[in-house]
Design an enzyme around this catalytic site. Structure first.
Site, PDB file in Angstrom:
ATOM      1  N   THR A 173       0.807  -1.224   0.000  1.00 37.41           N
ATOM      2  CA  THR A 173       0.000   0.000   0.000  1.00 37.41           C
ATOM      3  C   THR A 173       0.842   1.277   0.000  1.00 37.41           C
ATOM      4  O   THR A 173       0.279   2.376  -0.087  1.00 37.41           O
ATOM      5  CB  THR A 173      -0.912   0.040   1.237  1.00 37.41           C
ATOM      6  OG1 THR A 173      -0.096   0.008   2.422  1.00 37.41           O
ATOM      7  CG2 THR A 173      -1.878  -1.135   1.241  1.00 37.41           C
ATOM      8  N   LYS A 174       2.154   1.144   0.070  1.00 35.25           N
ATOM      9  CA  LYS A 174       3.003   2.321   0.222  1.00 35.25           C
ATOM     10  C   LYS A 174       3.298   2.981  -1.131  1.00 35.25           C
ATOM     11  O   LYS A 174       2.935   2.474  -2.192  1.00 35.25           O
ATOM     12  CB  LYS A 174       4.303   1.931   0.929  1.00 35.25           C
ATOM     13  CG  LYS A 174       4.076   1.347   2.328  1.00 35.25           C
ATOM     14  CD  LYS A 174       3.298   2.302   3.221  1.00 35.25           C
ATOM     15  CE  LYS A 174       3.283   1.882   4.684  1.00 35.25           C
ATOM     16  NZ  LYS A 174       2.359   0.791   4.991  1.00 35.25           N
ATOM     17  N   ASN A 175       3.982   4.117  -1.099  1.00 36.32           N
ATOM     18  CA  ASN A 175       4.228   4.895  -2.318  1.00 36.32           C
ATOM     19  C   ASN A 175       5.082   4.151  -3.326  1.00 36.32           C
ATOM     20  O   ASN A 175       4.990   4.387  -4.527  1.00 36.32           O
ATOM     21  CB  ASN A 175       4.878   6.228  -1.952  1.00 36.32           C
ATOM     22  CG  ASN A 175       3.982   7.087  -1.087  1.00 36.32           C
ATOM     23  OD1 ASN A 175       3.726   6.752   0.060  1.00 36.32           O
ATOM     24  ND2 ASN A 175       3.478   8.185  -1.630  1.00 36.32           N
TER      25      ASN A 175
END
Length: 372
Positions: A173-175
């Site tokens: 879910t991170k950048n």
């Protein structure tokens, strides 16, 4: 809610690494570390298997065993790392605008046993880390940045993770993602060396031995290593990080505009002057907290994967309220905002049409009484 932006090139890079015959501790890991450090203008980067491992490793290798100032408005992993390292979490309230640690509250919490400050950059917006960095310098404290949600974010033009020792996450879910994984970023060669040893079972070559296979444990370590295929994906993701973040910012701007029609009923967690927000999450706060859970349920029923980050805050989790309790009125901003925040879908592949549908669904939920 936040699917990863994985391309065919990422897949090919992982496949090439899988077929290389070297699946760990090889060229891809070394290159990823060097490129990540260079991207941030830092001297050292060390891959690990998660941001939680990164936080634990930094605190452990730095010898922190006293009190660590930490916000409660975060994922449990932040505080877990403090306890696992043998230190004591001391809860600090958050700034109502950045939703990160309040420098004023941190200053008031420093005591004779304080050894470190562990700040969190929430949802892609930096906390007031420049001020916290100055506070740590004045008091001789270690500054650790939980940058799990803030790869590419900046305060005053300076990247998060470079004010202190940065700890990054590459969760899906991170950048940017490697599937699972993390990174320690530091200018301290001693910390970098110690983390490299800790992540590899605490083993180092036997001094003076001519035989490379002779190694000994110098610390009780762990297997925190990142596999070669994941590092290969990370390298390609890093190349696209700026572009992915800019797409997130464009989606956020579209949502900001669409949600302006709702007036004072809600407020997006937007970018403050002097900061660069990378929108790992798109968070709104509601004027009326009593409608929050019903609103999230209504959005989910309409096919919008809304959620809440974070309620309850960590100091109200059973383990922490029993062993490291906060006073009933010690974290008023944290407790208030935990009741008001809603997380809306955000990712680099979110289309303008999908973003407008999210805003429209939110409007219908507010207007039709789904929230009650």
């Amino acid at each position: 809610m936040a699917p990863p932006d994985v391309t065919d090139r990422d897949v090919r890079a992982a496949g090439t690494a899988l077929l290389s015959g070297r699946l760990t501790a090889g060229h891809e890991v070394e290159s990823f570390e060097r490129e990540f450090a260079d991207w941030h203008g830092a001297r050292h980067a060390v891959t690990v298997n998660s941001a939680a491992s990164a936080l634990f490793a930094v605190l452990s290798c730095a010898g922190v065993r006293g009190e660590v100032l930490v916000p409660s408005f975060t994922w449990a992993a932040t505080a877990n790392a403090v306890v696992a390292a043998g230190a004591v979490p001391v809860w600090v309230d958050i700034d109502p605008d950045t939703l990160g640690m309040s420098p004023r509250a941190a200053a008031a919490a420093i005591g004779p046993r304080t050894e470190a400050v562990l700040c969190v950059h929430y949802a892609g917006h930096p906390c007031r880390v420049a001020e916290l960095s100055g506070l740590c310098e004045r008091h001789g404290l270690l500054l650790v940045e939980d940058s799990a949600e803030a790869a590419g974010a900046r305060q005053g033009g300076r990247l998060t993770g470079t004010f202190g020792t940065g700890c990054f996450s590459f969760y899906p879910t991170k950048n940017m993602t490697t599937g699972e994984g993390g990174m320690v970023l530091t200018d301290d060669p001693g910390i970098a060396s110690a983390v490299r040893t800790l992540r590899a079972h605490g083993m180092r070559p036997v001094p003076g031995s001519p035989y490379p296979w002779r190694k000994e444990a110098v610390v009780a370590g762990f297997n925190f290593r990142m596999p070669e295929p994941l590092a290969a994906v990370g390298r390609r993701q890093l190349e696209r990080l700026t572009g992915m973040n800019e797409r997130r910012r464009a989606v956020a701007a579209l949502l900001d505009s669409a949600l302006a029609d709702f007036g004072d009923r809600l407020r997006p967690h937007g970018e403050l002057p002097g900061f660069h927000h990378v929108y790992q999450m798109y968070v709104i706060r509601l004027a009326d907290p009593s409608i929050r859970d019903g609103l999230v349920a209504g959005l989910r029923a309409a096919g919008v994967e809304a959620s809440v980050h974070f309620d309850p805050p960590v100091h109200r989790h059973r383990f922490y309220r029993e062993r490291f309790p906060a006073g009933p009125a010690e974290l008023p901003v944290t407790d208030d905002l935990a009741r008001r925040v809603v997380t809306l879908p955000m990712h680099a592949r979110l289309t303008d049409r999908a973003a407008l549908r999210i805003a429209s669904s939110l409007g219908r939920a507010l207007e039709t009484g789904v929230t009650r």
